[in-house]
Scaffold this motif. Structure first.
Motif, PDB file in Angstrom:
ATOM      1  N   VAL A   2     -31.939 -20.034  47.237  1.00 17.98           N
ATOM      2  CA  VAL A   2     -30.540 -19.677  47.129  1.00 17.98           C
ATOM      3  C   VAL A   2     -29.911 -19.687  48.520  1.00 17.98           C
ATOM      4  CG1 VAL A   2     -28.897 -17.860  46.534  1.00 17.98           C
ATOM      5  CG2 VAL A   2     -30.865 -18.321  45.054  1.00 17.98           C
ATOM      6  N   GLN A   3     -28.749 -20.324  48.622  1.00 16.14           N
ATOM      7  CA  GLN A   3     -27.993 -20.318  49.864  1.00 16.14           C
ATOM      8  C   GLN A   3     -26.530 -20.054  49.568  1.00 16.14           C
ATOM      9  OE1 GLN A   3     -29.023 -24.121  51.820  1.00 16.14           O
ATOM     10  NE2 GLN A   3     -29.949 -22.846  53.413  1.00 16.14           N
ATOM     11  N   LEU A   4     -25.932 -19.168  50.361  1.00 10.61           N
ATOM     12  CA  LEU A   4     -24.503 -18.910  50.349  1.00 10.61           C
ATOM     13  C   LEU A   4     -23.986 -19.214  51.749  1.00 10.61           C
ATOM     14  CD1 LEU A   4     -24.456 -15.463  48.473  1.00 10.61           C
ATOM     15  CD2 LEU A   4     -24.173 -17.735  47.477  1.00 10.61           C
ATOM     16  N   ALA A  24     -22.060 -21.931  47.095  1.00  5.16           N
ATOM     17  CA  ALA A  24     -23.333 -21.422  46.593  1.00  5.16           C
ATOM     18  C   ALA A  24     -24.199 -22.557  46.076  1.00  5.16           C
ATOM     19  CB  ALA A  24     -23.099 -20.405  45.484  1.00  5.16           C
ATOM     20  N   THR A  25     -25.478 -22.524  46.428  1.00 11.14           N
ATOM     21  CA  THR A  25     -26.463 -23.460  45.901  1.00 11.14           C
ATOM     22  C   THR A  25     -27.732 -22.704  45.548  1.00 11.14           C
ATOM     23  OG1 THR A  25     -27.275 -23.996  48.128  1.00 11.14           O
ATOM     24  CG2 THR A  25     -25.560 -25.416  47.216  1.00 11.14           C
ATOM     25  N   GLY A  26     -28.514 -23.257  44.626  1.00 12.26           N
ATOM     26  CA  GLY A  26     -29.797 -22.679  44.272  1.00 12.26           C
ATOM     27  C   GLY A  26     -29.751 -21.539  43.270  1.00 12.26           C
ATOM     28  N   LEU A  27     -28.605 -21.248  42.700  1.00  8.05           N
ATOM     29  CA  LEU A  27     -28.481 -20.225  41.671  1.00  8.05           C
ATOM     30  C   LEU A  27     -27.491 -20.683  40.615  1.00  8.05           C
ATOM     31  CD1 LEU A  27     -26.367 -17.142  42.862  1.00  8.05           C
ATOM     32  CD2 LEU A  27     -26.134 -19.458  43.758  1.00  8.05           C
ATOM     33  N   THR A  28     -27.596 -20.092  39.429  1.00 14.72           N
ATOM     34  CA  THR A  28     -26.626 -20.367  38.376  1.00 14.72           C
ATOM     35  C   THR A  28     -25.387 -19.540  38.678  1.00 14.72           C
ATOM     36  OG1 THR A  28     -28.436 -20.741  36.812  1.00 14.72           O
ATOM     37  CG2 THR A  28     -26.229 -20.445  35.903  1.00 14.72           C
ATOM     38  N   PHE A  29     -24.425 -20.168  39.319  1.00 16.12           N
ATOM     39  CA  PHE A  29     -23.296 -19.465  39.916  1.00 16.12           C
ATOM     40  C   PHE A  29     -22.528 -18.627  38.900  1.00 16.12           C
ATOM     41  CE2 PHE A  29     -18.866 -19.501  41.614  1.00 16.12           C
ATOM     42  CZ  PHE A  29     -19.096 -18.786  42.771  1.00 16.12           C
ATOM     43  N   ASN A  30     -22.309 -19.154  37.702  1.00 17.08           N
ATOM     44  CA  ASN A  30     -21.497 -18.439  36.725  1.00 17.08           C
ATOM     45  C   ASN A  30     -22.221 -17.293  36.035  1.00 17.08           C
ATOM     46  OD1 ASN A  30     -23.139 -19.817  34.938  1.00 17.08           O
ATOM     47  ND2 ASN A  30     -21.497 -21.062  34.047  1.00 17.08           N
ATOM     48  N   TYR A 108     -28.118 -11.670  47.024  1.00 16.18           N
ATOM     49  CA  TYR A 108     -28.100 -12.775  47.963  1.00 16.18           C
ATOM     50  C   TYR A 108     -26.893 -12.663  48.878  1.00 16.18           C
ATOM     51  CZ  TYR A 108     -31.252 -14.551  44.392  1.00 16.18           C
ATOM     52  OH  TYR A 108     -32.286 -14.680  43.485  1.00 16.18           O
ATOM     53  N   TRP A 109     -27.113 -13.026  50.153  1.00 11.38           N
ATOM     54  CA  TRP A 109     -26.077 -12.908  51.181  1.00 11.38           C
ATOM     55  C   TRP A 109     -25.959 -14.194  51.979  1.00 11.38           C
ATOM     56  CZ3 TRP A 109     -23.319  -8.321  52.451  1.00 11.38           C
ATOM     57  CH2 TRP A 109     -23.689  -7.195  51.702  1.00 11.38           C
ATOM     58  N   GLY A 110     -24.742 -14.480  52.413  1.00 15.88           N
ATOM     59  CA  GLY A 110     -24.529 -15.559  53.353  1.00 15.88           C
ATOM     60  C   GLY A 110     -24.697 -15.086  54.785  1.00 15.88           C
ATOM     61  N   GLN A 111     -24.489 -15.995  55.721  1.00 15.02           N
ATOM     62  CA  GLN A 111     -24.644 -15.695  57.141  1.00 15.02           C
ATOM     63  C   GLN A 111     -23.392 -15.110  57.773  1.00 15.02           C
ATOM     64  OE1 GLN A 111     -28.160 -15.943  57.029  1.00 15.02           O
ATOM     65  NE2 GLN A 111     -27.731 -16.314  59.193  1.00 15.02           N
ATOM     66  N   GLY A 112     -22.250 -15.273  57.129  1.00 10.95           N
ATOM     67  CA  GLY A 112     -21.008 -14.714  57.620  1.00 10.95           C
ATOM     68  C   GLY A 112     -20.155 -15.719  58.373  1.00 10.95           C
TER      69      GLY A 112
END
Length: 119
Positions: A2-4, A24-30, A108-112
């Motif tokens: 998962v990446q945000l 978002a990638t690697g997850l079922t976003f909805n 899951y978190w992004g890098q900002g």
């Protein structure tokens, strides 16, 4: 995996606008609620906006309500934050995060992305 990935931050003058994006990638976003969280220098992280899986419900912190708008495009797996009437106190590192609901902990978190508002 998962990446945000956040984008759209930068330097803006007081009263200006920015639109942040979170891809978002690697997850079922909805299947996930999404949030925007910010951390100003020397302060704790603060959830400023959240949106349910289909966009049917939203939450805003009082500090941004009326100025910021959270939205999502499930066909593009992307979260947005439209930021208007920016103030110096909006200066912070902005993160997107994903979780099963708007009120439980985020998984899951992004890098900002950095937003700096100058006066």
């Amino acid at each position: 995996q998962v990446q945000l990935v956040e984008s759209g931050g930068g330097l803006v003058q007081v009263g200006g606008s920015l639109r942040l994006s979170c891809a978002a990638t690697g997850l079922t976003f909805n299947m996930y609620a999404m949030t925007w969280v910010r951390q100003a220098p020397g302060k704790e992280r603060d959830v400023i906006a959240a949106i349910s899986w289909n966009g049917g419900a939203t939450y805003y912190d009082a500090s941004v309500e009326g100025r910021f708008t959270i939205s999502r495009d499930n066909e593009k797996n992307t979260l947005y934050l439209q930021m208007n009437s920016l103030k110096p106190e909006d200066t912070a590192l902005y993160y997107c995060a994903a979780g099963k609901t708007m009120t439980t902990g985020m998984d899951y978190w992004g890098q900002g992305t950095q937003v700096t508002v100058s006066s």
